[in-house]
Design an enzyme around this catalytic site. Structure first.
Site, short mmCIF file in Angstrom:
data_model
loop_
_atom_site.label_atom_id
_atom_site.label_comp_id
_atom_site.label_asym_id
_atom_site.label_seq_id
_atom_site.Cartn_x
_atom_site.Cartn_y
_atom_site.Cartn_z
N ALA A 46 0.84 -1.20 0.00
CA ALA A 46 0.00 0.00 0.00
C ALA A 46 0.88 1.24 0.00
O ALA A 46 1.83 1.33 0.78
CB ALA A 46 -0.91 0.00 1.22
N GLY A 135 17.42 1.33 14.53
CA GLY A 135 17.50 0.83 13.14
C GLY A 135 17.88 -0.64 13.07
O GLY A 135 17.12 -1.52 13.47
N LYS A 206 12.23 7.04 21.70
CA LYS A 206 12.95 5.77 21.82
C LYS A 206 13.20 5.43 23.29
O LYS A 206 13.12 4.26 23.69
CB LYS A 206 14.26 5.83 21.03
CG LYS A 206 13.97 5.90 19.52
CD LYS A 206 15.18 6.34 18.74
CE LYS A 206 14.90 6.37 17.25
NZ LYS A 206 15.98 7.02 16.49
N GLY A 313 18.66 4.22 8.05
CA GLY A 313 19.01 3.80 6.70
C GLY A 313 17.99 2.78 6.24
O GLY A 313 17.61 1.89 7.01
P1 NAP Z 1 8.95 7.32 4.09
O1 NAP Z 1 10.15 7.23 3.24
O2 NAP Z 1 8.32 8.65 4.33
O3 NAP Z 1 7.85 6.33 3.47
C1 NAP Z 1 6.52 6.33 3.89
C2 NAP Z 1 5.72 5.46 2.91
O4 NAP Z 1 4.38 5.39 3.38
C3 NAP Z 1 5.68 5.99 1.49
O5 NAP Z 1 5.87 4.94 0.58
C4 NAP Z 1 4.25 6.54 1.35
O6 NAP Z 1 3.69 6.39 0.07
C5 NAP Z 1 3.51 5.62 2.28
N1 NAP Z 1 2.27 6.24 2.78
C6 NAP Z 1 2.11 7.44 3.37
N2 NAP Z 1 0.82 7.63 3.70
C7 NAP Z 1 0.15 6.54 3.31
C8 NAP Z 1 -1.20 6.12 3.35
N3 NAP Z 1 -2.13 6.92 3.87
N4 NAP Z 1 -1.52 4.90 2.86
C9 NAP Z 1 -0.58 4.10 2.32
N5 NAP Z 1 0.72 4.43 2.25
C10 NAP Z 1 1.08 5.63 2.73
O7 NAP Z 1 9.23 6.70 5.54
P2 NAP Z 1 10.46 5.76 5.99
O8 NAP Z 1 11.68 6.57 6.16
O9 NAP Z 1 10.49 4.55 5.12
O10 NAP Z 1 9.98 5.34 7.45
C11 NAP Z 1 8.96 4.38 7.66
C12 NAP Z 1 8.88 4.06 9.14
O11 NAP Z 1 10.12 3.50 9.55
C13 NAP Z 1 8.65 5.27 10.06
O12 NAP Z 1 7.83 4.89 11.14
C14 NAP Z 1 10.03 5.61 10.54
O13 NAP Z 1 10.03 6.26 11.80
C15 NAP Z 1 10.63 4.22 10.67
N6 NAP Z 1 12.09 4.18 10.61
C16 NAP Z 1 12.73 4.73 9.55
C17 NAP Z 1 14.11 4.66 9.49
C18 NAP Z 1 14.85 5.23 8.31
O14 NAP Z 1 16.09 5.14 8.28
N7 NAP Z 1 14.19 5.82 7.33
C19 NAP Z 1 14.83 4.05 10.53
C20 NAP Z 1 14.14 3.47 11.60
C21 NAP Z 1 12.75 3.55 11.62
P3 NAP Z 1 4.24 7.23 -1.22
O15 NAP Z 1 5.63 6.71 -1.43
O16 NAP Z 1 3.30 6.87 -2.30
O17 NAP Z 1 4.20 8.66 -0.81
#
Ligand code: NAP
Length: 443
Positions: A46, A135, A206, A313
């Site tokens: 999704a 992470g 955290k 990451g």
């Molecule tokens: P992100 O890059 O912002 O990706 C979010 C995704 O969710 C996107 O694909 C977006 O779709 C989708 N989305 C948003 N609203 C939606 C909805 N209403 N219905 C369906 N899909 C929806 O986030 P991320 O960095 O991957 O992080 C994801 C989670 O992992 C978060 O909770 C974050 O705190 C956690 N996290 C991230 C990291 C990191 O390094 N990034 C590390 C540890 C934990 P679109 O692509 O179509 O916009």
């Protein structure tokens, strides 16, 4: 041997983490199936925008904007959308439909964790969240399982890569906080709006998650004391370096004896707090450089343990998510209800005034006889004892009165006494200015 049916996996989100999870899951599907004892089918992903650019090559036919329908047909739901809504509603829907849920969503767990864990327990499902803290670093499962028979006394964590990168650059490259932040942004370590990292909100979330887990007690996010690094100056970092310390933003979770009560568990409380602190150069946390994270755990029987690695990451975080996926899938194959979160201890969550710590206080004072005695009296008034005192004469040619800089390290004392000492110093006639006050941790 009984052949188990293929498990249906629904992925919510294909951003930084989600795209890597999907790609690794598709690439290693067969090998993961061997480890699980059943096949796994990624039945859909999704997203918000079907046309958005992706960080991995994903089969278009798997993408959908209908998260609800995807969830209703799944055995395991992986939530990687982030934020509170709709992530919360979607996880509740998944649990209510009998699916196990995997999430990396620290913001949601820190604010709505009890609601989600309660529902999981009610319906016999399990909520996995290894990726929510640190992470790629395994820290949730070690606290949840490996240390479940021990008593965790204290956790000191570097759980925010952006602030560690900034403080590390200030320490090693001698640049200002603003310049270090600009480099972090350029290199992609900092968000466009870095407030959540710099002001310690991310680390506080955290801290709430790991303190709840380590102390078997619900720790509400509001009870986590928080100070960020925005006021840290290069002068403070350099003075710390000269004194044999490194400044680190720490998430501290601690069991504290209240000095009353006879029975086990009585007379104890817990503290969860985030602030920049001086860490001695020789402490393992002082060697955590760049954007790396580390969690230092002190347990009664196990002694000191340190968990170190990449705190963020897409690919690194995907490793933790896939570890949860294998655990969740194995549980499905074996059957039986999920294991509820242990929150039996119900320890009192203590305010900052109840903790004990050490301060390093830098003062500019008048350089004349009797000043040191006056300063010593202020410490005595609050029953704070001085451990170290370094005096240097300031070179202020032309100043009306000569001045000296005092760097005073205290012994351990209560936060309220230390804070009262600083307040009295600040208003004392002999003190020209309180230049810096930092807590010392990890001694
Ligand atoms: P992100 O890059 O912002 O990706 C979010 C995704 O969710 C996107 O694909 C977006 O779709 C989708 N989305 C948003 N609203 C939606 C909805 N209403 N219905 C369906 N899909 C929806 O986030 P991320 O960095 O991957 O992080 C994801 C989670 O992992 C978060 O909770 C974050 O705190 C956690 N996290 C991230 C990291 C990191 O390094 N990034 C590390 C540890 C934990 P679109 O692509 O179509 O916009």
């Amino acid at each position: 041997m009984i052949e188990y049916r293929n498990l249906r996996i629904a992925l919510l989100g294909a951003g930084n983490v989600g795209a890597q999870v999907a790609s690794l899951l598709l690439e290693h599907r067969e090998e993961l199936a061997e480890r699980i004892g059943a096949g796994i089918d990624l039945v859909g992903i999704a997203v918000r925008d079907l046309k958005a650019a992706r960080k991995a090559n994903l089969p278009e036919e798997l993408l959908t904007t209908d998260a609800e329908s995807l969830i209703l047909g799944a055995d395991i739901v992986i939530e990687l959308i982030g934020g509170i809504e709709p992530a919360r509603e979607l996880i509740l829907l998944a649990l209510n439909s009998g699916a196990d849920v995997i999430t990396a969503n620290k913001a949601l767990l820190a604010t709505h964790g009890p609601e989600l864990f309660e529902l999981a327990e009610q319906v016999g499902a399990q909520l996995y969240y290894e990726a929510a803290v640190g992470g790629a670093i395994p820290i949730i499962r070690p606290l949840h399982d490996s240390l479940a028979g021990d008593r965790v006394e204290r956790i000191l964590g570097i759980v925010n890569g952006t602030t560690n990168f900034i403080l590390d650059r200030m320490h090693n490259a001698g640049v200002s906080l603003e310049d270090a932040l600009a480099t972090a942004t350029e290199l992609g370590f900092a968000e466009a709006d870095p407030t959540a990292d710099i002001e310690g909100y991310d680390a506080a979330q955290k801290a709430a998650i790991i303190a709840s887990l380590a102390f078997h007690t619900v720790i509400p996010l509001e009870s986590v004391y928080r100070e960020g690094i925005s006021a840290i100056t290069l002068e403070q970092v350099e003075a710390a370096k000269r004194a044999g310390y490194v400044v680190k933003l720490l998430a501290i979770c601690e069991r504290i004896a209240l000095g009353k009560g006879e029975g086990k568990g009585e007379g104890e409380g817990v503290s969860a707090r985030v602030y920049p602190a001086l860490v001695p150069e020789g402490h393992p946390l002082a060697a955590v450089h760049g954007s790396k994270n580390a969690v230092f755990v002190e347990a009664e029987a196990a002694g000191d343990l340190m968990f170190y690695g990449a705190g963020a990451g897409g690919m690194e975080t995907a490793s933790a998510v896939l570890g949860d996926l294998v655990s969740a899938a194995r549980r499905h194959v074996i059957g039986g209800p999920g294991i509820a979160e242990s929150r039996h201890a119900e320890l009192e969550v203590l305010p900052m005034s109840a903790i004990t710590t050490r301060y390093q206080i830098t003062l500019v004072v008048e350089d004349r006889p009797g000043v040191l005695a006056g300063i010593a009296e202020i410490f005595r008034n609050h029953e704070v004892s001085v451990q170290t005192l370094v005096q240097s004469i300031n070179d202020e040619s032309g100043a009306s009165l000569p001045a000296a800089t005092l760097v005073i390290g205290t012994h351990e004392a209560s936060e309220s006494s230390l804070a009262a000492t600083v307040a009295e110093l600040a208003s004392s006639a002999v003190v020209k200015s309180v230049v810096s006050v930092l807590r010392v941790e990890g001694l």
